[in-house]
Each structure stands twice: as structure tokens, then as C-alpha cells.
Design a protein around this motif. Structure first.
Motif, short mmCIF file in Angstrom:
data_model
loop_
_atom_site.label_atom_id
_atom_site.label_comp_id
_atom_site.label_asym_id
_atom_site.label_seq_id
_atom_site.Cartn_x
_atom_site.Cartn_y
_atom_site.Cartn_z
N PHE A 74 0.85 -1.19 0.00
CA PHE A 74 0.00 0.00 0.00
C PHE A 74 0.89 1.25 0.00
CE2 PHE A 74 -2.80 -3.01 2.44
CZ PHE A 74 -3.84 -3.08 1.52
N PRO A 75 1.19 1.80 -1.17
CA PRO A 75 1.99 3.03 -1.22
C PRO A 75 1.25 4.18 -0.51
CG PRO A 75 1.46 2.25 -3.44
CD PRO A 75 0.82 1.31 -2.48
N LYS A 76 1.92 5.30 -0.36
CA LYS A 76 1.40 6.41 0.43
C LYS A 76 -0.02 6.84 0.03
CE LYS A 76 2.43 11.01 2.05
NZ LYS A 76 3.16 12.24 1.87
N THR A 77 -0.29 6.97 -1.26
CA THR A 77 -1.64 7.40 -1.67
C THR A 77 -2.70 6.39 -1.26
OG1 THR A 77 -1.26 6.44 -3.87
CG2 THR A 77 -0.85 8.80 -3.64
N ASP A 78 -2.37 5.12 -1.31
CA ASP A 78 -3.31 4.08 -0.88
C ASP A 78 -3.52 4.13 0.63
OD1 ASP A 78 -3.21 3.34 -3.52
OD2 ASP A 78 -2.36 1.37 -3.18
N ARG A 79 -2.44 4.32 1.37
CA ARG A 79 -2.56 4.41 2.83
C ARG A 79 -3.42 5.61 3.22
NH1 ARG A 79 3.08 3.42 2.42
NH2 ARG A 79 3.56 5.51 3.21
N GLU A 80 -3.28 6.71 2.49
CA GLU A 80 -4.12 7.89 2.78
C GLU A 80 -5.59 7.59 2.51
OE1 GLU A 80 -2.20 10.91 0.42
OE2 GLU A 80 -0.65 11.24 1.94
N LEU A 81 -5.88 6.90 1.42
CA LEU A 81 -7.26 6.50 1.12
C LEU A 81 -7.81 5.57 2.20
CD1 LEU A 81 -7.28 5.84 -2.72
CD2 LEU A 81 -8.80 7.39 -1.49
N LEU A 82 -7.01 4.61 2.60
CA LEU A 82 -7.43 3.68 3.64
C LEU A 82 -7.71 4.43 4.94
CD1 LEU A 82 -4.94 0.83 2.79
CD2 LEU A 82 -7.44 0.57 2.81
N HIS A 83 -6.82 5.33 5.30
CA HIS A 83 -7.01 6.15 6.51
C HIS A 83 -8.31 6.94 6.42
CE1 HIS A 83 -6.69 9.92 8.79
NE2 HIS A 83 -6.14 9.15 9.70
N ASP A 84 -8.54 7.58 5.29
CA ASP A 84 -9.74 8.41 5.10
C ASP A 84 -11.02 7.59 5.14
OD1 ASP A 84 -8.02 10.57 4.91
OD2 ASP A 84 -8.17 10.72 2.72
N ASN A 85 -10.90 6.29 4.92
CA ASN A 85 -12.07 5.40 4.94
C ASN A 85 -12.14 4.56 6.21
OD1 ASN A 85 -13.74 5.44 2.25
ND2 ASN A 85 -11.61 5.86 1.72
N GLY A 86 -11.43 5.00 7.25
CA GLY A 86 -11.58 4.38 8.56
C GLY A 86 -10.65 3.23 8.90
N TYR A 87 -9.66 2.96 8.08
CA TYR A 87 -8.73 1.86 8.36
C TYR A 87 -7.56 2.34 9.21
CZ TYR A 87 -11.37 -1.06 5.25
OH TYR A 87 -12.38 -1.78 4.70
#
Length: 134
Positions: A74-87
Motif C-alpha cells: 500500500f503506497p502512500k496514496t493508498d494508505r491515505e485513502l485507507l485512513h480516510d475510509n476508517g482503516y
């Protein structure tokens, strides 16, 4: 001997590849699954994990043996999306007999493991950056 594993999961302990994110029109499938699929081989593509029959594999949860593995998956942009969706990043302590390490990820039996900590993804990387700078 115990191992620490790093798993991306929501408040219910569900990973992003399970539950409501699996529908074809979900944010997960439209973003993360589409633009980095080549970096995420399925268990059947891994020499270590393909030896485990599917029925037996279902009792395991997927995670990462190191933060570097998590970052590659999960590169940085994916981690940010995951964070923004509650992960969050969940860190588990896993006894050796319930842990199998593979090249890109690991599997473990969550019910036989202890949750050490759940950390906000962005907060984790802020802490990590501060440690590196000092």
C-alpha cells in the motif's frame, strides 16, 4: 517465539479485502485495486502460500511481517485513502505456530494472537518520521 505483524483493518477488525469494500462499485475496487494490482499477487501466486489448500487458508488473516512490506503493498496514496475510509494499522503479537511468512505478506491466525495496538495510519508515519529525524 512470537512475531509482530502489521495489518490494515477497520474498527471491526476487518481487512480491506473483505466485506463491503469488495463490491464492484466500492471506493476500494475503483481506486486501490485498479491502480496497483500488479504489486499485489494473490495467495495462489506465492510459492509459500499456494501450497496451503484454500479451505485451510480461510482460517488465516493476511498481514505484513514488516512495515516495509506494508508500504510496498500500500503506497502512500493508498494508505491515505485507507485512513480516510476508517482503516488503521493493527499490530498483533503472533506465536510462531500460528504465523507463516511469505515474500510479499504473511498470514496468521488472529484468534490465537494478541492485539498489541491499533494506530492511526497518518499518526504512525508522523511518529516514524520524527524518530528518523532525531
Amino acid at each position: 517465539m512470537n512475531f509482530l505483524v502489521y495489518r490494515i483493518e477497520d474498527k471491526n477488525g476487518t481487512g480491506p479485502y473483505r466485506g463491503k469494500t469488495r463490491s464492484a462499485d466500492s471506493w476500494f475496487n475503483k481506486t486501490i485495486c485498479n491502480h496497483n494490482a500488479y504489486k499485489r499477487p494473490g495467495p495462489w501466486q506465492c510459492c509459500t502460500l499456494r501450497e496451503i489448500d484454500e479451505k485451510h487458508l480461510k482460517k488465516y488473516s493476511f498481514a505484513f511481517s514488516t512495515i516495509k512490506q506494508l508500504e510496498r503493498w500500500f503506497p502512500k496514496t493508498d494508505r491515505e485513502l485507507l485512513h480516510d475510509n476508517g482503516y488503521r494499522i493493527a499490530i498483533y503479537k503472533v506465536p510462531k505456530e500460528f504465523y507463516i511468512r511469505a515474500t510479499n505478506q504473511c498470514i496468521f491466525i488472529k484468534e490465537k494472537s494478541d492485539l498489541v495496538e491499533k494506530i492511526d495510519i497518518k499518526e504512525y508515519y508522523t511518529k516514524l518520521t520524527k524518530k528518523v529525524i532525531k
